[in-house]
Design an enzyme around this catalytic site. Structure first.
Site, PDB file in Angstrom:
ATOM      1  N   GLY A 153       0.873  -1.182   0.000  1.00 49.31           N
ATOM      2  CA  GLY A 153       0.000   0.000   0.000  1.00 49.31           C
ATOM      3  C   GLY A 153       0.904   1.223   0.000  1.00 49.31           C
ATOM      4  N   ALA A 154       0.624   2.149  -0.942  1.00 50.63           N
ATOM      5  CA  ALA A 154       1.579   3.229  -1.201  1.00 50.63           C
ATOM      6  C   ALA A 154       1.933   4.080   0.018  1.00 50.63           C
ATOM      7  CB  ALA A 154       1.020   4.109  -2.316  1.00 50.63           C
TER       8      ALA A 154
ATOM      9  N   ARG B  50      10.050  -1.103  -4.908  1.00 49.72           N
ATOM     10  CA  ARG B  50       8.798  -1.114  -5.696  1.00 49.72           C
ATOM     11  C   ARG B  50       8.859   0.071  -6.664  1.00 49.72           C
ATOM     12  NH1 ARG B  50       4.004  -3.432  -3.197  1.00 49.72           N
ATOM     13  NH2 ARG B  50       3.345  -3.597  -5.369  1.00 49.72           N
TER      14      ARG B  50
ATOM     15  N   CYS C 275      -8.609  -3.567  -3.914  1.00 51.66           N
ATOM     16  CA  CYS C 275      -7.319  -3.649  -3.239  1.00 51.66           C
ATOM     17  C   CYS C 275      -7.428  -3.263  -1.771  1.00 51.66           C
ATOM     18  CB  CYS C 275      -6.268  -2.819  -3.981  1.00 51.66           C
ATOM     19  SG  CYS C 275      -4.580  -3.327  -3.568  1.00 51.66           S
TER      20      CYS C 275
ATOM     21  N   ASP D  70      -1.617   4.467  -6.207  1.00 59.35           N
ATOM     22  CA  ASP D  70      -0.168   4.373  -5.954  1.00 59.35           C
ATOM     23  C   ASP D  70       0.527   5.620  -6.441  1.00 59.35           C
ATOM     24  OD1 ASP D  70      -1.140   1.426  -6.077  1.00 59.35           O
ATOM     25  OD2 ASP D  70       0.727   1.510  -4.948  1.00 59.35           O
TER      26      ASP D  70
ATOM     27  N   ASN E 281      -3.098   2.668 -10.160  1.00 62.93           N
ATOM     28  CA  ASN E 281      -3.478   1.905  -8.969  1.00 62.93           C
ATOM     29  C   ASN E 281      -3.514   0.422  -9.318  1.00 62.93           C
ATOM     30  OD1 ASN E 281      -4.285   1.905  -6.161  1.00 62.93           O
ATOM     31  ND2 ASN E 281      -6.329   1.286  -6.852  1.00 62.93           N
ATOM     32  N   LYS E 282      -3.839  -0.395  -8.341  1.00 66.23           N
ATOM     33  CA  LYS E 282      -3.857  -1.850  -8.485  1.00 66.23           C
ATOM     34  C   LYS E 282      -4.527  -2.290  -9.779  1.00 66.23           C
ATOM     35  CE  LYS E 282      -2.351  -4.140  -6.305  1.00 66.23           C
ATOM     36  NZ  LYS E 282      -1.021  -4.725  -6.511  1.00 66.23           N
TER      37      LYS E 282
ATOM     38  N   LYS F 144       1.510  11.627  -3.463  1.00 68.74           N
ATOM     39  CA  LYS F 144       1.435  10.552  -4.457  1.00 68.74           C
ATOM     40  C   LYS F 144       1.439  11.102  -5.886  1.00 68.74           C
ATOM     41  CE  LYS F 144      -0.735   7.208  -1.454  1.00 68.74           C
ATOM     42  NZ  LYS F 144      -2.007   6.631  -1.034  1.00 68.74           N
TER      43      LYS F 144
HETATM   44  C1  RUB Z   1      -1.832  -1.381  -3.111  1.00 68.19           C
HETATM   45  C2  RUB Z   1      -2.760  -0.491  -3.855  1.00 68.19           C
HETATM   46  C3  RUB Z   1      -3.456   0.575  -3.066  1.00 68.19           C
HETATM   47  C4  RUB Z   1      -2.608   1.844  -3.112  1.00 68.19           C
HETATM   48  C5  RUB Z   1      -3.097   2.894  -2.129  1.00 68.19           C
HETATM   49  O1  RUB Z   1      -1.021  -2.142  -3.991  1.00 68.19           O
HETATM   50  O2  RUB Z   1      -2.896  -0.554  -5.053  1.00 68.19           O
HETATM   51  O3  RUB Z   1      -4.698   0.871  -3.629  1.00 68.19           O
HETATM   52  O4  RUB Z   1      -1.273   1.535  -2.810  1.00 68.19           O
HETATM   53  O5  RUB Z   1      -2.966   2.439  -0.815  1.00 68.19           O
HETATM   54  P1  RUB Z   1       0.066  -3.153  -3.342  1.00 68.19           P
HETATM   55  P2  RUB Z   1      -2.916   3.485   0.417  1.00 68.19           P
HETATM   56  O6  RUB Z   1      -0.692  -4.044  -2.404  1.00 68.19           O
HETATM   57  O7  RUB Z   1       0.629  -3.866  -4.544  1.00 68.19           O
HETATM   58  O8  RUB Z   1       1.102  -2.300  -2.655  1.00 68.19           O
HETATM   59  O9  RUB Z   1      -4.161   4.321   0.291  1.00 68.19           O
HETATM   60  O10 RUB Z   1      -2.934   2.617   1.656  1.00 68.19           O
HETATM   61  O11 RUB Z   1      -1.680   4.296   0.270  1.00 68.19           O
END
Ligand code: RUB
Length: 298
Positions: free
Chosen positions: A18-19, A58, A124, A193, A203-204, A229
């Site tokens: 998660g980013a 990543r 996701c 992301d 995003n995912k 982001k």
């Molecule tokens: C996670 C993903 C999330 C974003 C945003 O991909 O796509 O939608 O990262 O997350 P992965 P957040 O599991 O491959 O890292 O809002 O928590 O930053």
């Protein structure tokens, strides 16, 4: 205190994903590396190596690279090693705090403009997106959420658990069922992301298909994303490198001899399909995120 190698492996293996979480974890990794540093003369090279090792984990989530660049900028401005160490500690702690506050504020922004008793769909495991539903619940609303399972890594299971733990009514569905339930929802809310400078959403993988389904059904599509982001170096989402991960995340390739696999884990949703980007600076038209991020982070 965690070693740099462990932090790198946490992110690479997706133990931490998660980013936003990746960005904070990497910056915490720099704090831990600095705290463990015994030989001050090794700072300069060690710092550069640490930033590179963390940044290489990543490729797609720009939050990670923006967070590291933020700390780097402050360190580079300092005159000597002692000032650099102080600058690292200050900038890293500041980033982590700003990031957490941004996620909380996005929850409030989303809860202010979306129906608190509404029905939503998400993909996701985005803390920024889930924060919107949890905040609705906290404010006395009763949101219902369809969480897409999100193959191949099934991050949707985590989202479902997170929402259930927060008392939010959540239903887990497989990715292919998005179309079957889209007519029940008031809006789709996803995370991101990376946001390109023009507001395209990276995003995912599956997010762009979900946006297309929402568009076809006439449902608004919101993306929750902190302003760090935004990738000012990518004029459009297509400019961002899409991470492709190991086929074994899909299945055991040995079970399907002769079959080829591709496993891109992100995709690009054009900004024209996005209703608003929920940021800590408000619910912005996608084309405005670049200018707002430039003011705050450049
Ligand atoms: C996670 C993903 C999330 C974003 C945003 O991909 O796509 O939608 O990262 O997350 P992965 P957040 O599991 O491959 O890292 O809002 O928590 O930053």
């Amino acid at each position: 205190m965690t070693s740099l190698e462990t932090t790198v492996e946490d992110i690479r293996s997706m133990r931490v994903h998660g980013a936003g979480r990746i960005a904070r974890h990497a910056v915490q990794g720099l704090l831990d590396w600095e705290a463990a540093l015994r030989d001050a003369s090794a700072f300069d090279r060690g710092f550069r190596d640490a930033v590179r090792a963390l940044g290489d984990t990543r490729p797609t989530a720009v939050s990670l690279h923006n967070a590291l660049a933020y700390v780097e900028r402050h360190v580079e401005r300092a005159a000597d090693v002692s000032a650099k160490r102080t600058a690292l500690r200050k900038a890293a702690s500041e980033f982590i705090e700003r990031s957490k506050q941004a996620v909380a504020e996005i929850g409030r922004q989303g809860a202010a403009i979306l129906p608190r008793d509404g029905t939503f769909m998400t993909i996701c495991n985005s803390h920024a997106a889930l924060g919107v539903f949890v905040e609705m619940k906290r404010q006395g609303g009763d949101p219902r959420v369809y969480a897409l399972e999100t193959r191949p890594f099934r991050q949707g299971w985590k989202s479902a658990r997170h929402l259930a733990d927060a008392g939010v009514d959540v239903t887990l569905i497989v990715d292919g069922a998005a179309m079957s339930f889209i007519r029940d929802v008031d809006a789709v809310v996803t995370g991101c992301d990376t946001l390109a400078a023009n507001g395209d959403v990276v995003n995912k993988v599956g997010t762009s298909a979900l946006a297309l389904i929402a568009r076809e059904a006439g449902k608004p599509f919101y993306t929750a994303g902190e302003t760090y982001k935004v990738d000012l170096g990518s004029p459009t989402g297509g400019a961002r490198r899409i991470e492709e991960r190991d086929a074994r995340e899909i299945c055991d390739p040995g079970e399907l001899p002769g079959v080829k696999f591709r496993n891109p884990v992100f995709d690009v949703t054009p900004h024209a399909w996005v209703t608003r980007i929920l940021t800590e600076e408000g619910a912005l038209p996608p084309q405005e995120v670049g200018a707002v991020a430039r003011k705050l982070w450049a």
